[in-house]
Design an enzyme around this catalytic site. Structure first.
Site, mmCIF file in Angstrom:
data_model
loop_
_atom_site.group_PDB
_atom_site.id
_atom_site.type_symbol
_atom_site.label_atom_id
_atom_site.label_comp_id
_atom_site.label_asym_id
_atom_site.label_seq_id
_atom_site.Cartn_x
_atom_site.Cartn_y
_atom_site.Cartn_z
ATOM 1 N N PHE A 312 0.825 -1.206 0.000
ATOM 2 C CA PHE A 312 0.000 0.000 0.000
ATOM 3 C C PHE A 312 0.859 1.257 0.000
ATOM 4 O O PHE A 312 1.888 1.321 0.675
ATOM 5 C CB PHE A 312 -0.895 0.051 1.243
ATOM 6 C CG PHE A 312 -1.765 -1.144 1.438
ATOM 7 C CD1 PHE A 312 -3.020 -1.214 0.858
ATOM 8 C CD2 PHE A 312 -1.333 -2.216 2.199
ATOM 9 C CE1 PHE A 312 -3.829 -2.322 1.036
ATOM 10 C CE2 PHE A 312 -2.121 -3.328 2.391
ATOM 11 C CZ PHE A 312 -3.383 -3.381 1.803
ATOM 12 N N ASP A 313 0.403 2.255 -0.736
ATOM 13 C CA ASP A 313 0.849 3.622 -0.502
ATOM 14 C C ASP A 313 0.103 4.100 0.750
ATOM 15 O O ASP A 313 -0.913 3.505 1.130
ATOM 16 C CB ASP A 313 0.499 4.479 -1.727
ATOM 17 C CG ASP A 313 0.764 5.947 -1.492
ATOM 18 O OD1 ASP A 313 1.843 6.272 -0.977
ATOM 19 O OD2 ASP A 313 -0.119 6.769 -1.804
ATOM 20 N N LYS A 314 0.596 5.155 1.407
ATOM 21 C CA LYS A 314 -0.094 5.651 2.605
ATOM 22 C C LYS A 314 -1.076 6.766 2.283
ATOM 23 O O LYS A 314 -2.289 6.596 2.356
ATOM 24 C CB LYS A 314 0.911 6.134 3.669
ATOM 25 C CG LYS A 314 0.221 6.612 4.957
ATOM 26 C CD LYS A 314 1.227 7.031 6.018
ATOM 27 C CE LYS A 314 1.810 8.411 5.732
ATOM 28 N NZ LYS A 314 0.807 9.503 5.903
ATOM 29 N N THR A 315 -0.544 7.920 1.876
ATOM 30 C CA THR A 315 -1.390 9.103 1.695
ATOM 31 C C THR A 315 -2.345 8.912 0.522
ATOM 32 O O THR A 315 -1.927 8.657 -0.602
ATOM 33 C CB THR A 315 -0.523 10.351 1.450
ATOM 34 O OG1 THR A 315 0.407 10.473 2.515
ATOM 35 C CG2 THR A 315 -1.389 11.598 1.371
#
Length: 637
Positions: A312-315
């Site tokens: 996953f990316d976060k933002t």
């Protein structure tokens, strides 16, 4: 060609006439004892029903394809030679009737795409320059035109609200029927409905370029894209059909039993095997489309079912991307002026952290005139360097400061760590090498993420990994809340790609979930790329799966759906092979004949279709739990 079109158009009528003739023939034999009438009636029924089958077989042969129709046609000719008109009539009728039922049930598996197509807008109310309105075909609307949509109307274009406000039902885009408020400058999408209010919309995408049109096109293409199982079966069928003909010839050569050889042809029809995989694929992708999950083909379904590692990316992915300034440390006597300067520089970027700074600065207006930028340089994954008058301004993360030899004092470094320890993303602004401001920016975790990730683990996902350009402390704070297995922070986009490649090299099947724009390199390099996007062009074009709701429960459903679609395909293949084995054993032991064999064959086709249709209403355990949670509570009487 005209004759073939005529037969195609009237195949159902031919099937009905054949069925009536068979009934009349049976009545003439058993009620009137009229054997000649019985034979003649069934012979006529056989010829009428065999014509469309033989035409299809000939058409396939011209394209060098050995079809099921060829086996049936040869079997009918053989039945005529041995005078078994009842067998040929029943076989051809069952084949046509089976095709009719097959087409009807297959139509049901395509209900999702039909429903989408039916929702396509056809007309638009265009506002002319003089203020008058004109109704026109949606295909005649041009980019830049202003269209008016009132309560109960359908948005005909992708565009931006230039006047009015209203509540829109975006279920055609997201699969979720909740109302969304739209006001000035908000984006709207073709196919959505105005439940309340009125909007004037400036068209930015029209016709086939709209998000809704692309969704329909993608689902149609996906349902026609073959999985690995389908491709294998197609190749298998090309060799299987001529092999059956050869087998029938060998049976006759050794047994001199013409009837037995013809029966082998009938029993050899691989109908259930050929139809089993495609119908599962169509039903599974249709289920996803109804819920705003776009899966780009059967091969994507196959691969996603094997995924064991989610990255996953976060933002904007794990978090909502709606950031606010939660903490600020100032090292200047002119706070509002420095805030205005930061907002001016961040105005050249659309990064969520920058937007949070702009919003915060607007709440603290400065008396100074807006600064003029003479030069800017955006460093992906780090920040922005700008020239303002004779000053050099750098705004970005710690890596950006290190890159430009900007040092923090002990007090500033302590402030930075405190903000990061609180789980906030940090942005530092320095003017001429001196730190002026440190922003602590908080982003809310998406609703239901923690529960969804737990459900994904239960469905077979072994590893959850977060890759982010944010600082390590903030990343770890989010990872702890969500029980992630691994977290890697302070990464540039190209460094994220390297991590994805390494995970694949270690033998993992990797899916990367991002926003479809900044993370497109990682999405492209993963085994499966998933965009949490509300209809952006890049999200739709670059990823294998698009979650239009941008929700994690949709991700859980997509993964569960992929696994069940693959399992359903395997079930159908097993049913088809088991049917062939059953028929061959029946032929050896003498309890299966030509007509009964064709009946079992057609029944097996319907069984695999009905089995696949279960996918249309498929829900995961997590879906059911969510439904129970959101169900309104009623007070006992």
């Amino acid at each position: 060609m005209k004759f073939q079109l005529f037969l195609t158009k009237h195949t159902n009528h031919i099937t009905l006439v054949t069925g009536i003739l068979i009934v009349l023939g049976e009545l003439s034999k058993f009620l009137l004892n009229f054997t000649l009438g019985y034979q003649v009636t069934l012979a006529i029924a056989s010829i009428i029903a065999a014509v469309p089958i033989a035409v299809r077989a000939w058409s396939a042969l011209r394209n060098k394809v050995f079809s099921i129709e060829l086996l049936v046609s040869i079997a009918v000719i053989g039945a005529f030679i041995i005078g078994e008109f009842n067998e040929s009539a029943i076989v051809t009728f069952l084949f046509l009737f089976g095709s009719y039922l097959e087409s009807k049930t297959l139509q049901k598996t395509r209900t999702a795409i039909k429903g989408l197509t039916d929702m396509s807008p056809t007309t638009a109310t265009v506002v002319n320059a003089d203020g008058t309105t004109e109704d026109m075909d949606v295909d005649d609307v041009d980019e830049g035109d202003i269209v008016l949509v009132k309560t109960g109307g359908q948005v005909p274009v992708d565009g931006e609200v230039v006047e009015g406000s209203g509540y829109l039902n975006e279920s055609s885009i997201t699969g979720e029927s909740r109302q969304v408020n739209k006001q000035l400058k908000d984006s709207v999408y073709s196919g959505t409905m105005v439940e309340n209010g009125y909007l004037k919309i400036k068209a930015t995408q029209v016709g086939d370029d709209t998000t809704f049109a692309k969704i329909i096109e993608l689902v149609e293409e996906a349902q026609d894209t073959k999985s690995k199982a389908e491709k294998f079966i197609d190749r298998f069928a090309q060799y299987y059909t001529p092999a059956v003909i050869v087998l029938a010839a060998l049976v006759f050569a050794f047994s001199r039993d013409f009837r037995l050889a013809i029966t082998v042809l009938v029993l050899g029809c691989p109908g259930a095997l050929v139809i089993g995989a495609p119908v599962s694929n169509v039903a599974g992708i249709g289920n996803g489309a109804k819920r705003g999950i776009l899966i780009k083909g059967g091969e994507v379904v196959d691969t996603f079912a094997k995924v064991d590692t989610l990255v996953f990316d976060k933002t904007g992915t794990l978090t909502q991307g709606k950031t606010t300034v939660a903490g600020l440390r100032s090292y200047t006597d002119h706070l509002n002026d420095q805030l205005a300067l930061a907002a001016t520089i961040e105005g050249v970027s659309d990064h969520p952290l920058g937007q949070a700074i702009i919003t915060y600065a607007q709440q603290h207006p400065s008396d100074q005139p807006t600064a003029t930028l003479t030069d800017t340089e955006t460093v992906k994954g780090q920040g922005i360097c700008a020239k303002v008058a004779d000053h050099t301004v750098i705004i970005g993360n710690q890596k950006m400061m290190d890159q430009h030899q900007v040092s923090l004092t002990a007090a500033q470094a302590k402030d930075l760590k405190e903000l990061q320890a609180a789980g906030q993303s940090t942005v530092i602004m320095a003017v001429d090498g001196q730190v002026q401001l440190t922003f602590g920016i908080a982003d809310q975790i998406r609703p239901g993420v923690k529960e969804s990730l737990a459900a994904l683990k239960q469905q077979g996902i072994k590893k959850l990994v977060m890759l982010t350009g944010d600082n390590q402390l903030t990343a770890e704070a989010v990872a702890r809340k969500l029980n992630l297995d691994e977290v890697h922070a302070n990464l540039l986009p190209e460094e994220k790609v390297e991590y994805v490649k390494q995970l694949k090299a270690d033998g993992n099947t990797v899916a990367f979930i991002g926003d479809g724009i900044n993370d497109s390199p990682s999405i492209a390099n993963a085994d499966i790329g998933i965009a949490m996007g509300s209809g952006t062009d890049v999200a739709i074009d670059t990823s294998d799966i698009v979650l239009m709701q941008s929700s994690f429960p949709a991700l859980v459903h997509a993964h569960g759906l992929a696994k069940h679609t693959v399992a359903n395909t395997r079930q159908n293949i097993f049913i088809a092979i088991a049917t062939v084995v059953f028929l061959l054993i029946g032929l050896i032991f003498g309890y299966i004949y030509m007509a009964s064999g064709m009946f079992v064959h057609e029944a097996s086709i319907l069984v695999v279709i009905f089995n696949a249709m279960r996918l249309i209403k498929f829900r995961t355990k997590f879906d059911k739990q969510q439904a129970q949670v959101t169900q309104p509570q009623t007070n006992p009487a």
